[in-house]
Structure formats: structure tokens, C-alpha cells
Design a protein around this motif. Sequence first.
Motif, mmCIF file in Angstrom:
data_model
loop_
_atom_site.group_PDB
_atom_site.id
_atom_site.type_symbol
_atom_site.label_atom_id
_atom_site.label_comp_id
_atom_site.label_asym_id
_atom_site.label_seq_id
_atom_site.Cartn_x
_atom_site.Cartn_y
_atom_site.Cartn_z
ATOM 1 N N ARG A 46 12.017 1.605 -3.132
ATOM 2 C CA ARG A 46 11.320 1.221 -1.900
ATOM 3 C C ARG A 46 11.592 2.174 -0.748
ATOM 4 O O ARG A 46 10.857 2.177 0.241
ATOM 5 C CB ARG A 46 11.738 -0.201 -1.492
ATOM 6 C CG ARG A 46 11.352 -1.281 -2.473
ATOM 7 C CD ARG A 46 11.953 -2.610 -2.058
ATOM 8 N NE ARG A 46 13.409 -2.562 -2.066
ATOM 9 C CZ ARG A 46 14.198 -3.548 -1.642
ATOM 10 N NH1 ARG A 46 13.652 -4.651 -1.138
ATOM 11 N NH2 ARG A 46 15.514 -3.431 -1.697
ATOM 12 N N TYR A 47 12.660 2.983 -0.878
ATOM 13 C CA TYR A 47 13.075 3.819 0.246
ATOM 14 C C TYR A 47 13.260 5.267 -0.200
ATOM 15 O O TYR A 47 13.704 5.528 -1.326
ATOM 16 C CB TYR A 47 14.386 3.302 0.846
ATOM 17 C CG TYR A 47 14.343 1.839 1.217
ATOM 18 C CD1 TYR A 47 13.604 1.407 2.311
ATOM 19 C CD2 TYR A 47 15.028 0.888 0.452
ATOM 20 C CE1 TYR A 47 13.557 0.063 2.653
ATOM 21 C CE2 TYR A 47 14.978 -0.451 0.781
ATOM 22 C CZ TYR A 47 14.241 -0.863 1.875
ATOM 23 O OH TYR A 47 14.181 -2.199 2.202
ATOM 24 N N ASN A 48 12.954 6.195 0.686
ATOM 25 C CA ASN A 48 13.113 7.606 0.360
ATOM 26 C C ASN A 48 14.566 8.017 0.206
ATOM 27 O O ASN A 48 14.885 8.937 -0.544
ATOM 28 C CB ASN A 48 12.448 8.482 1.433
ATOM 29 C CG ASN A 48 10.970 8.666 1.193
ATOM 30 O OD1 ASN A 48 10.492 8.465 0.082
ATOM 31 N ND2 ASN A 48 10.239 9.032 2.225
ATOM 32 N N LEU A 90 0.831 -1.202 0.000
ATOM 33 C CA LEU A 90 0.000 0.000 0.000
ATOM 34 C C LEU A 90 0.864 1.250 0.000
ATOM 35 O O LEU A 90 0.457 2.289 0.486
ATOM 36 C CB LEU A 90 -0.896 0.015 1.242
ATOM 37 C CG LEU A 90 -2.207 -0.762 1.117
ATOM 38 C CD1 LEU A 90 -2.997 -0.600 2.404
ATOM 39 C CD2 LEU A 90 -3.020 -0.287 -0.053
ATOM 40 N N GLY A 91 2.057 1.175 -0.587
ATOM 41 C CA GLY A 91 2.959 2.315 -0.571
ATOM 42 C C GLY A 91 2.375 3.558 -1.192
ATOM 43 O O GLY A 91 2.711 4.667 -0.815
ATOM 44 N N ALA A 92 1.482 3.370 -2.184
ATOM 45 C CA ALA A 92 0.896 4.538 -2.835
ATOM 46 C C ALA A 92 -0.173 5.188 -1.991
ATOM 47 O O ALA A 92 -0.644 6.264 -2.314
ATOM 48 C CB ALA A 92 0.297 4.130 -4.181
ATOM 49 N N ILE A 143 13.908 8.917 -12.660
ATOM 50 C CA ILE A 143 13.140 7.696 -12.432
ATOM 51 C C ILE A 143 12.981 7.514 -10.927
ATOM 52 O O ILE A 143 13.864 7.867 -10.142
ATOM 53 C CB ILE A 143 13.798 6.443 -13.054
ATOM 54 C CG1 ILE A 143 15.237 6.267 -12.564
ATOM 55 C CG2 ILE A 143 13.739 6.507 -14.571
ATOM 56 C CD1 ILE A 143 15.889 4.968 -13.018
ATOM 57 N N ASP A 144 11.848 6.993 -10.544
ATOM 58 C CA ASP A 144 11.572 6.712 -9.128
ATOM 59 C C ASP A 144 11.801 7.944 -8.250
ATOM 60 O O ASP A 144 12.247 7.841 -7.117
ATOM 61 C CB ASP A 144 12.433 5.544 -8.632
ATOM 62 C CG ASP A 144 12.219 4.292 -9.453
ATOM 63 O OD1 ASP A 144 11.067 4.021 -9.816
ATOM 64 O OD2 ASP A 144 13.218 3.589 -9.738
ATOM 65 N N GLU A 145 11.503 9.119 -8.823
ATOM 66 C CA GLU A 145 11.640 10.388 -8.106
ATOM 67 C C GLU A 145 13.045 10.573 -7.526
ATOM 68 O O GLU A 145 13.225 11.138 -6.448
ATOM 69 C CB GLU A 145 10.565 10.502 -7.028
ATOM 70 C CG GLU A 145 9.168 10.428 -7.625
ATOM 71 C CD GLU A 145 8.059 10.652 -6.639
ATOM 72 O OE1 GLU A 145 7.101 11.349 -6.972
ATOM 73 O OE2 GLU A 145 8.154 10.101 -5.516
ATOM 74 N N GLY A 146 14.030 10.094 -8.281
ATOM 75 C CA GLY A 146 15.417 10.287 -7.874
ATOM 76 C C GLY A 146 15.890 9.354 -6.780
ATOM 77 O O GLY A 146 16.985 9.539 -6.244
ATOM 78 N N GLU A 158 13.604 13.658 1.757
ATOM 79 C CA GLU A 158 12.302 14.306 1.668
ATOM 80 C C GLU A 158 11.949 14.672 0.229
ATOM 81 O O GLU A 158 10.774 14.695 -0.152
ATOM 82 C CB GLU A 158 12.275 15.578 2.528
ATOM 83 C CG GLU A 158 12.603 15.372 3.987
ATOM 84 C CD GLU A 158 11.547 14.580 4.732
ATOM 85 O OE1 GLU A 158 10.516 14.250 4.127
ATOM 86 O OE2 GLU A 158 11.762 14.288 5.919
ATOM 87 N N VAL A 159 12.955 14.952 -0.581
ATOM 88 C CA VAL A 159 12.746 15.392 -1.952
ATOM 89 C C VAL A 159 14.062 15.241 -2.702
ATOM 90 O O VAL A 159 15.136 15.187 -2.105
ATOM 91 C CB VAL A 159 12.273 16.866 -1.968
ATOM 92 C CG1 VAL A 159 13.382 17.807 -1.545
ATOM 93 C CG2 VAL A 159 11.679 17.269 -3.313
ATOM 94 N N ALA A 160 13.968 15.159 -4.023
ATOM 95 C CA ALA A 160 15.151 15.155 -4.874
ATOM 96 C C ALA A 160 15.261 16.506 -5.575
ATOM 97 O O ALA A 160 14.261 17.225 -5.705
ATOM 98 C CB ALA A 160 15.053 14.044 -5.913
ATOM 99 N N PRO A 161 16.446 16.879 -6.036
ATOM 100 C CA PRO A 161 16.539 18.070 -6.885
ATOM 101 C C PRO A 161 15.586 17.906 -8.076
ATOM 102 O O PRO A 161 15.420 16.807 -8.604
ATOM 103 C CB PRO A 161 18.000 18.074 -7.336
ATOM 104 C CG PRO A 161 18.721 17.281 -6.306
ATOM 105 C CD PRO A 161 17.748 16.231 -5.848
#
Length: 473
Positions: free
Chosen positions: A248-250, A34-36, A240-243, A231-234
Amino acid sequence: MARHDRLVMLTTLAVLQALTIVIGVYAMATGFNLGALTSQPSPTRPTASPADGSSPVPVVTAGPVLAQLSVKSGDGPLPTKGTLTQQLTRALGDKALGDRVGAIVLDAATGTQIFASNADVGMTPASTTKIITCAAALASLGPDSHLSTRVVQGSKPGTAVLVGGGDTFLAGPSAKETYPKQASLATLANRTAATLKAQGLQKISLYYDTSLFVGNPIAPGWKQNYIPDGEVAPVYALAIDEGRQDPRYNQPRVANPPQYAAAAFARLLAKKGIAVGKTIRPTKAAAGAAELARVDSAPLYALVEHTLTRSDNDLAEALARHVAIKEGQPASFEGGNKAVIAVLRRLGVGEGISLADGSGLSIRNRISPHALAKVVAMAGSAKYPDLHAVATGLPIAGFSGTLGNGRRFTAADSKDQVGNVRAKTGTINNVNTLAGLATTKEGRLVTFAFMADRVPVIAEPVLDRLAAIVARS
């Protein structure tokens, strides 16, 4: 309001809540990820809730969506102002909120102000900023738009360019299936390889184009730990995969998201029999370059729902830049902020909003409680069908997203309203906010915003109590 309309509204909300419960039960029974739908901030400290002719074509648009969704206000009586005012005023005096607090409760149907305290004061909104960003994206781009990642012919024979279309949600080779379904780099590689083989090519030189987004990839007002802490990528147009190095991990986030994505793409091509030269360089695709392959994201309304439920900082920043492009502004932080505010002004809710980013990580953002509550009310109104995804994307108390993490609506003074409150959370250091909607005990749909930006430690339980007071009024 006719009885039929009230029943439609109540049924819609009930179905949404029941669906979340069913998904949760299914997840526990099957082990489905349920990661989304969920967020897992650290329990030990406050964290951020979780062109010209040569430019790439980032957005594909289609007709209206969610036309059948009817989220209308109930016809029950308004809450008794005196009683509600007394209860909210008492709760707002809790020392955990600090000495700077704003609050408002509005009738969703009429906009009637039921309660207000510092409601027009611009306050640091944290992740409730995403309500504003997502509403602007839906209004500007349309809920059925898609973000597209493409591969085009390079300027020389035997070359190809991977063109970032601003879909930071693009799935890398090791990503697992999620909702909404992500566009896939592997699918793009398969389609590209098939086209190249049809052209008789088995080896190419690969380039990548990130020119869709411009300016500094890090916003003013972001703290230095945000990127290292995951918390965020540049912000780049190609990632891909929000940087994330591992989806699976932030953390960790990769140092150069575009280059990382291009290298992964080259490996996928190699697996399909297309050799790629060792050096992969950035470039800008030529105007009108022939398209070799493309993949499209899920519809924008689904991306908005994900952004709000998961409090997805990366996707929120990408959406703000796409609003900038559509509104004729540079696809930068500054351009996105101007464009978002311009769209909100067209909707009649631009006052009381000042932005430095689209996600709410920046401590320089200012939004009034009144502006937040008005946007939520519009999202729940039949007059603004394009904005409905804002309402349906709000986490459900006790069940989904940042309100379903086991820490919210668990106290004795709020747990009785589990399932009856939908709201976006906002949490950064010394800032706690909550904005959303609830159905009162008499069946009236109301919207609220509670904001505190000088919190001594953490005030989430007090915000839950405030929302519960509104819901049971």
C-alpha cells in the motif's frame, strides 16, 4: 482523411475519457482503490514521477492485440502557426521554466512541425523517458506478451527453485486486487504445492534464481535518496510488490527483494502443507529443469498502460531489461539502454536519445523534445498498432494518473482543457517535462513535448498552460 476515420478517432478518445470519469465516479461511490490509476507525489517538494539455455523463460508471446483500436488524426485544419507561435513563445518566456527550455508541436498524421524551439536539443527528460522505454518494449516484445514467474525442479530430489522472470509487478501475499490484474505469488504457491503433493512430497529445500537480470541493481545517475524515499527499488529479476514491504505504501523498500520474495513464498507453501527447510539460498536453475508451476503477468500492453499512467519506475526498469534480453543484450542498465535505442532506431526515431536508465530517474538521460513528440505521434497512428498502448496509457488531464492528482490543470489558464489533453509527466529536482497529445478546437490531433531541465523551483503549471494553449489552438 475520411469523415468516418475522424469520427472513429474522436469516438475512441471520447470513450477513453468517459471511461476514466465513470471509473472515478464508481470509485467514490464504492470505495474502490484507484491506486493503479493515480499517483500521489508529495505536495511539499519535487519528487520523481512517481540468454543462454539455462536462463529462465521470462516472456510468453501470443498474437497481435488491440487490432480494432483505430486512433487516427482528425481531418480538421492545422492550427494557425502565427497565432500559436506567438502564444507559445510568450508562455515559454515564463521565468518559472528557467533558462533551458525545449518545445515542439507536431501534426500527428503528417509529422509537420507546427512549432519548435530547441526541439533537437537533448534535455533531461525525467519520467517522460518511460514513453521511450514503453514504446521499445511494445515494438520488441509485442503488446500481447506476458512476463512469467516459475518454479522448477531443483538439481537434487526434494528441492525446488523459484525462478524470477523479471515481473516486478508480481503480487505478494498481502497485495490487494488492482488493474491490471497482477500475477500472484499465492497462486504460484498453490500450484506448486499441488504438483509437489502429486509427487508424494511434503517437505522440500527451496532455492531462488535471480539470474535473468545482471549487473548493478542501481542505475548511474540515481540520487541516494531514491530508494530510501521509496521512489524505486533495486532492480532484480525476482521481487514481489516491486520491493515494497507493504504494497500500500512506496516506503520502506526491502533490503533484499529476491530473498524477501522467496521467504514469502516459503510461508505460502507451508500454509498449503509443504514444509520448507529453514535456509533458503540463491542458485541458478539447471537448463531444461522440469517446470512445477508458473504464473503469467497481465499482457504487456496493460503493463505499459499502468507504467505510464502511474509513472511506475520499477516496472519501467524491468521492461527495459526485457527489451535487452529480446534484443540480445545483457539484461542490465547498460544493455537495456542499448537495446531500447536500437529498437527506436528501427522505428526511425533513434536520434536525440541517450539513456542511463529506463524510468527517467537518472539525471544522465538525454532526450530531445522532437524524439518524444515523434514517438507519441507513432503511438497515435494506425500505422503502428503495436504502439497504441503508449497513447492509451498517457494520463488524462484532470482525471487519471499523474495528471489527476488534484495539482495539474487546475489554474485558470489550463483548467478549461481538462479531459482534452493526454500526456506523460516528468518531475525530478529542477526538471519538469510534459509530452503527449491533444485534439485542437478544429479536431486536429497533434502531439507535443515541453521540457525544462534548469527549473528554479517547479514549473508544472506553466507546462499545463503550454499544453492548454495547444489544445485550444
